[in-house]
Enzyme design. Structure first.
Site, PDB file in Angstrom:
ATOM      1  N   ILE A 231      50.467  36.014  34.606  1.00  0.00           N
ATOM      2  CA  ILE A 231      49.112  36.169  33.936  1.00  0.00           C
ATOM      3  C   ILE A 231      47.984  35.645  34.796  1.00  0.00           C
ATOM      4  O   ILE A 231      48.117  34.541  35.418  1.00  0.00           O
ATOM      5  CB  ILE A 231      48.883  35.254  32.492  1.00  0.00           C
ATOM      6  CG1 ILE A 231      49.976  35.584  31.440  1.00  0.00           C
ATOM      7  CG2 ILE A 231      47.555  35.309  31.959  1.00  0.00           C
ATOM      8  CD1 ILE A 231      50.197  34.468  30.478  1.00  0.00           C
ATOM      9  N   CYS A 232      46.844  36.294  35.084  1.00  0.00           N
ATOM     10  CA  CYS A 232      45.836  36.014  35.964  1.00  0.00           C
ATOM     11  C   CYS A 232      44.945  35.325  35.381  1.00  0.00           C
ATOM     12  O   CYS A 232      43.794  36.019  34.813  1.00  0.00           O
ATOM     13  CB  CYS A 232      45.545  37.407  36.949  1.00  0.00           C
ATOM     14  SG  CYS A 232      44.139  37.141  38.099  1.00  0.00           S
TER      15      CYS A 232
END
Length: 305
Positions: A231-232
C-alpha cells in the site's frame, strides 16, 4: 711508713683506672656521676673544632654501635623488608578472586580491578537492551489491547479483527465498508465480496513505528495498491507515522485512498486468482519508500491510479 706507702699506691692505681677510657667503657653504667662528667669533659676537649655527631636513639635505623642487647646480625632483619618484592594491591587481589577471605574482602572494599570492571561493563551492556526490550513489549501490548477493545465497541462495524495464530502482534483486519457511491463498492456487491482482508504486523517499538500493512484479498487494481498487495501511503512510513494514529484511523484513511485512487476488484482471467505475496509486498514497499524519499510524497492524479 709501709702502711702509708701502700695507701698512696692504692690511690694512684685507683686514679689511673678511673681515668682510663677503656676501663670506664668496660664498666659502663657502673661509675659515679662525677667520673662520667669528667670523662665527658675530656672527650669534649679532644673533639673541639669538630662537628658533633648526630645522636640516635638506641635501636634506631642510624644506630650501628653494638650496645646492650645488639649483635652483629641486627642489620639483616632491618634490610630484609627492603629486599622483599612489592605486594599486589588489595583491589587487584579481590578482582582476581585470589587469597583468603580477608584478601577478598579487602579487594571488594578497594574496588574491582580492570578485569572486574570489564566484566561489570559487559554485564551492564547485556542487561540494558534486555530491560529496554521488555519495556517496549509491555508498551506495545497495552496499546494493542486498548486498540482491540476500541474496535470491538464500534457501532458501525466498520472493521473487525482476528488474531493470527492467537498472536497479539499479528492481525487480520476485515474492512467491511467503503464509500457506497464508489465503483469499488459496486464491484464488491457484484462479486459478493463481503470485506477486503488486510494483514497488519506490529514491530517491537510500536506505537512509535508504523505497522506493516498489506492487502490479502481480493486482488485489487489501482487505489494505491501495488504489487504483492503493498500500500502506497505516507503515514505507513517512519517519516509519516505518528504514535497518535490508531488502527481504526489508519483503516479509514486506507478506505478513503482506495476510493480516491479508483480502486477496483481485478476480474481478469487468471490474474484475479493469483494471491498476493508477503515477500513481494515487502520488496515493493521498500522500493516505493526509497522513491518517495528521493522525490517527495506527491499524490498522483486520479487518472494514474
Amino acid at each position: 711508713m709501709a702502711t702509708l706507702l701502700r695507701k698512696i699506691g692504692l690511690i694512684r692505681l685507683h686514679n689511673r683506672d678511673t681515668e682510663d677510657p677503656k676501663h670506664h667503657h668496660n664498666h659502663r653504667g657502673g661509675g659515679s656521676g662525677q667520673q662520667s662528667a669528667s670523662l665527658r669533659g675530656k672527650g669534649g676537649a679532644k673533639s673541639s673544632g669538630h662537628k658533633p655527631q648526630q645522636q640516635h636513639p638506641p635501636g634506631g635505623a642510624g644506630d650501628t654501635s653494638p650496645g646492650p642487647g645488639k649483635g652483629k646480625g641486627k642489620r639483616a632483619p632491618e634490610l630484609a623488608p627492603r629486599d622483599k618484592p612489592p605486594q599486589p594491591a588489595a583491589g587487584a587481589a579481590g578482582a582476581a578472586g585470589a587469597g583468603g577471605p580477608r584478601e577478598r574482602a579487602a579487594g571488594a572494599r578497594a574496588g574491582p580491578g580492570p578485569a572486574g570492571a570489564a566484566a561489570a561493563a559487559a554485564a551492564g551492556g547485556s542487561l540494558v537492551p534486555a530491560a529496554r526490550q521488555q519495556h517496549c513489549t509491555q508498551v506495545r501490548s497495552r496499546r494493542l489491547m486498548k486498540e482491540l477493545q476500541d474496535i470491538a465497541r464500534l457501532s458501525d462495524r466498520f472493521i473487525s479483527v482476528e488474531l493470527v495464530d492467537e498472536s497479539l502482534f499479528d492481525w487480520n483486519v476485515k474492512l467491511h465498508q467503503v464509500d457506497k457511491d464508489s465503483v469499488l463498492w459496486q464491484d464488491m456487491k457484484e462479486t459478493n465480496t463481503e470485506f477486503i482482508l488486510l494483514n497488519l504486523t506490529f514491530p517491537d517499538n510500536f506505537p512509535f513505528s508504523p505497522p506493516f500493512m498489506r492487502v490479502l484479498s481480493p486482488r485489487l487494481e489501482n487505489g494505491y495498491v501495488l504489487d504483492g498487495g503493498a500500500i502506497c501511503m505516507e503515514l505507513l512510513t517512519p517519516r509519516g507515522w505518528s504514535s497518535a494514529y490508531t488502527v481504526e484511523a489508519v483503516m479509514r484513511q486506507f478506505a478513503a485512498s482506495l476510493v480516491k485512487g479508483q480502486g477496483r476488484i481485478c476480474r481478469k482471467a487468471g490474474k484475479s486468482k493469483k494471491s498476493f505475496s508477503r515477500k513481494e509486498a515487502e520488496a515493493t514497499f521498500k522500493s516505493l519508500v526509497k522513491t518517495h524519499e528521493k522525490y517527495g510524497w506527491v499524490t498522483p492524479p486520479v487518472s494514474d491510479g
